[in-house]
Design a protein around this motif. Structure first.
Motif, PDB file in Angstrom:
ATOM      1  N   ILE A  61      39.624  38.920  37.273  1.00  0.00           N
ATOM      2  CA  ILE A  61      38.631  38.977  36.149  1.00  0.00           C
ATOM      3  C   ILE A  61      39.465  39.508  35.013  1.00  0.00           C
ATOM      4  O   ILE A  61      39.255  39.070  33.782  1.00  0.00           O
ATOM      5  CB  ILE A  61      37.452  39.960  36.594  1.00  0.00           C
ATOM      6  CG1 ILE A  61      36.477  39.489  37.832  1.00  0.00           C
ATOM      7  CG2 ILE A  61      36.538  40.498  35.545  1.00  0.00           C
ATOM      8  CD1 ILE A  61      35.475  40.282  38.336  1.00  0.00           C
ATOM      9  N   LYS A  62      40.180  40.498  35.307  1.00  0.00           N
ATOM     10  CA  LYS A  62      41.094  41.058  33.944  1.00  0.00           C
ATOM     11  C   LYS A  62      41.788  39.983  33.326  1.00  0.00           C
ATOM     12  O   LYS A  62      42.041  40.020  32.221  1.00  0.00           O
ATOM     13  CB  LYS A  62      41.972  42.171  34.442  1.00  0.00           C
ATOM     14  CG  LYS A  62      41.111  43.382  34.657  1.00  0.00           C
ATOM     15  CD  LYS A  62      41.932  44.820  34.811  1.00  0.00           C
ATOM     16  CE  LYS A  62      42.655  44.834  33.488  1.00  0.00           C
ATOM     17  NZ  LYS A  62      43.247  46.224  33.503  1.00  0.00           N
ATOM     18  N   VAL A  63      42.255  39.076  34.383  1.00  0.00           N
ATOM     19  CA  VAL A  63      43.542  38.056  33.872  1.00  0.00           C
ATOM     20  C   VAL A  63      42.442  37.210  32.776  1.00  0.00           C
ATOM     21  O   VAL A  63      42.909  36.739  31.694  1.00  0.00           O
ATOM     22  CB  VAL A  63      43.837  37.210  34.964  1.00  0.00           C
ATOM     23  CG1 VAL A  63      44.532  35.801  34.511  1.00  0.00           C
ATOM     24  CG2 VAL A  63      45.046  38.111  35.859  1.00  0.00           C
ATOM     25  N   LEU A  64      41.329  36.693  33.191  1.00  0.00           N
ATOM     26  CA  LEU A  64      40.173  36.022  32.342  1.00  0.00           C
ATOM     27  C   LEU A  64      40.286  36.629  30.873  1.00  0.00           C
ATOM     28  O   LEU A  64      39.853  36.104  29.960  1.00  0.00           O
ATOM     29  CB  LEU A  64      39.246  35.530  32.860  1.00  0.00           C
ATOM     30  CG  LEU A  64      39.320  34.652  34.178  1.00  0.00           C
ATOM     31  CD1 LEU A  64      38.018  34.258  34.973  1.00  0.00           C
ATOM     32  CD2 LEU A  64      40.265  33.474  33.990  1.00  0.00           C
ATOM     33  N   ARG A  65      40.232  37.972  30.821  1.00  0.00           N
ATOM     34  CA  ARG A  65      40.118  38.824  29.689  1.00  0.00           C
ATOM     35  C   ARG A  65      41.028  39.028  28.866  1.00  0.00           C
ATOM     36  O   ARG A  65      40.868  38.986  27.797  1.00  0.00           O
ATOM     37  CB  ARG A  65      39.061  40.205  30.298  1.00  0.00           C
ATOM     38  CG  ARG A  65      37.826  40.008  30.968  1.00  0.00           C
ATOM     39  CD  ARG A  65      37.160  41.039  31.233  1.00  0.00           C
ATOM     40  NE  ARG A  65      36.785  41.842  30.108  1.00  0.00           N
ATOM     41  CZ  ARG A  65      36.150  43.008  30.015  1.00  0.00           C
ATOM     42  NH1 ARG A  65      36.017  43.566  31.303  1.00  0.00           N
ATOM     43  NH2 ARG A  65      36.056  43.881  29.202  1.00  0.00           N
ATOM     44  N   SER A 141      43.942  30.041  38.948  1.00  0.00           N
ATOM     45  CA  SER A 141      43.917  31.161  40.409  1.00  0.00           C
ATOM     46  C   SER A 141      42.951  31.886  40.242  1.00  0.00           C
ATOM     47  O   SER A 141      42.239  32.357  41.280  1.00  0.00           O
ATOM     48  CB  SER A 141      45.284  31.081  40.740  1.00  0.00           C
ATOM     49  OG  SER A 141      46.046  32.000  39.837  1.00  0.00           O
ATOM     50  N   ALA A 142      42.748  32.495  38.915  1.00  0.00           N
ATOM     51  CA  ALA A 142      41.792  33.502  38.754  1.00  0.00           C
ATOM     52  C   ALA A 142      40.439  33.115  39.130  1.00  0.00           C
ATOM     53  O   ALA A 142      39.611  33.656  39.775  1.00  0.00           O
ATOM     54  CB  ALA A 142      42.083  34.330  37.546  1.00  0.00           C
ATOM     55  N   ILE A 143      40.206  31.963  38.559  1.00  0.00           N
ATOM     56  CA  ILE A 143      38.943  31.338  38.728  1.00  0.00           C
ATOM     57  C   ILE A 143      38.233  31.168  39.968  1.00  0.00           C
ATOM     58  O   ILE A 143      37.296  31.660  40.627  1.00  0.00           O
ATOM     59  CB  ILE A 143      38.659  30.202  37.828  1.00  0.00           C
ATOM     60  CG1 ILE A 143      38.716  30.560  36.343  1.00  0.00           C
ATOM     61  CG2 ILE A 143      37.393  29.516  38.137  1.00  0.00           C
ATOM     62  CD1 ILE A 143      38.633  29.396  35.439  1.00  0.00           C
ATOM     63  N   TYR A 144      39.636  30.656  40.778  1.00  0.00           N
ATOM     64  CA  TYR A 144      39.154  30.467  42.207  1.00  0.00           C
ATOM     65  C   TYR A 144      39.033  31.592  42.917  1.00  0.00           C
ATOM     66  O   TYR A 144      38.092  31.442  43.934  1.00  0.00           O
ATOM     67  CB  TYR A 144      40.606  29.453  42.973  1.00  0.00           C
ATOM     68  CG  TYR A 144      40.558  29.408  44.244  1.00  0.00           C
ATOM     69  CD1 TYR A 144      39.977  28.116  44.734  1.00  0.00           C
ATOM     70  CD2 TYR A 144      40.829  30.234  45.210  1.00  0.00           C
ATOM     71  CE1 TYR A 144      40.082  27.682  46.090  1.00  0.00           C
ATOM     72  CE2 TYR A 144      40.985  30.145  46.619  1.00  0.00           C
ATOM     73  CZ  TYR A 144      40.255  28.738  47.062  1.00  0.00           C
ATOM     74  OH  TYR A 144      40.331  28.643  48.340  1.00  0.00           O
TER      75      TYR A 144
END
Length: 219
Positions: A61-65, A141-144
């Motif tokens: 979740i932090k990766v996407l942010r 990969s974060a979304i997955y």
């Protein structure tokens, strides 16, 4: 030394749980007999795995942010460590099943769903290796991972309760209660769970540091 206290605690708890797990007295139960000692090893592996996968989804979740590559490394290394504990959970469970159910893999519903849950995370690693561009790999990969986590929870904790299962607490089969998991066993079981969770987190931090060093060396 003050930064090492939790590592020392984890090591002491695991050592204590291992020694007491083999030597302490346990309830004399039909079918289970001495195999109930595997509770101190089998179940803590799954608890450690779930904690590590929870850490992984947090950093996904932090990766996407933030698009911080270090968060991506933390996500994948916690998955790597969690998979190891998941495999240990399946192996210790298979050994237990061999002596209590008559065969290592009886295609019990919880065995099957546990294997599928692990395959979800193997697929996560395969997906990462299939993408070369770093930022794209991190986001996809974060979304997955974010979607895989609730699926893992459903596979391990929801679906087995809807069907008949040999596992305690599933499909109408009663779970371990005060008769099975008495005060003597709780004195070993709870420290075992906490100890293995700490050891799992420690391994994850070591893998993260190694991957960070490799990344910095490549720059």
């Amino acid at each position: 030394m003050h930064k090492m206290w939790w590592k020392i605690l984890g090591s002491v708890l695991v050592l204590y749980a291992t020694i007491a797990g083999f030597l302490a007295t346990v309830p004399e139960l039909p079918i289970l007999h001495e195999t109930i000692r595997n509770l101190y090893f089998h179940v803590p592996m799954w608890f450690a795995m779930i904690v590590l996968f929870s850490i992984s989804v947090f950093y996904s979740i932090k990766v996407l942010r933030s698009n911080n590559p270090l968060d991506d490394i933390k996500a994948v290394e916690s998955v790597n460590t969690g998979i190891v504990f998941g495999i240990l959970g399946i192996v210790t469970g298979s050994v237990w099943a061999k002596f209590t159910w008559g065969q290592a893999w009886s295609f019990d519903v919880k065995q099957n769903f546990a294997a599928i849950a692990l395959l979800l995370y193997f697929a996560y690693l395969v997906l990462r290796n299939a993408i070369d561009e770093e930022q794209k790999r991190a986001k996809i990969s974060a979304i997955y991972n974010i979607f895989a986590y609730p699926m893992m929870v459903v596979l391990l904790f929801v679906l087995p309760r809807l069907q008949d299962s040999l596992h305690p607490g599933n499909g109408g089969n009663p779970g371990f209660n005060s008769y099975d998991l008495d005060s003597r066993m709780r004195m070993v079981f709870y420290p075992a769970c906490l100890g293995w969770i700490i050891i799992g987190y420690w391994i994850y931090t070591l893998l993260f540091r190694l991957r960070s060093i490799d990344k910095n060396s490549a720059l």
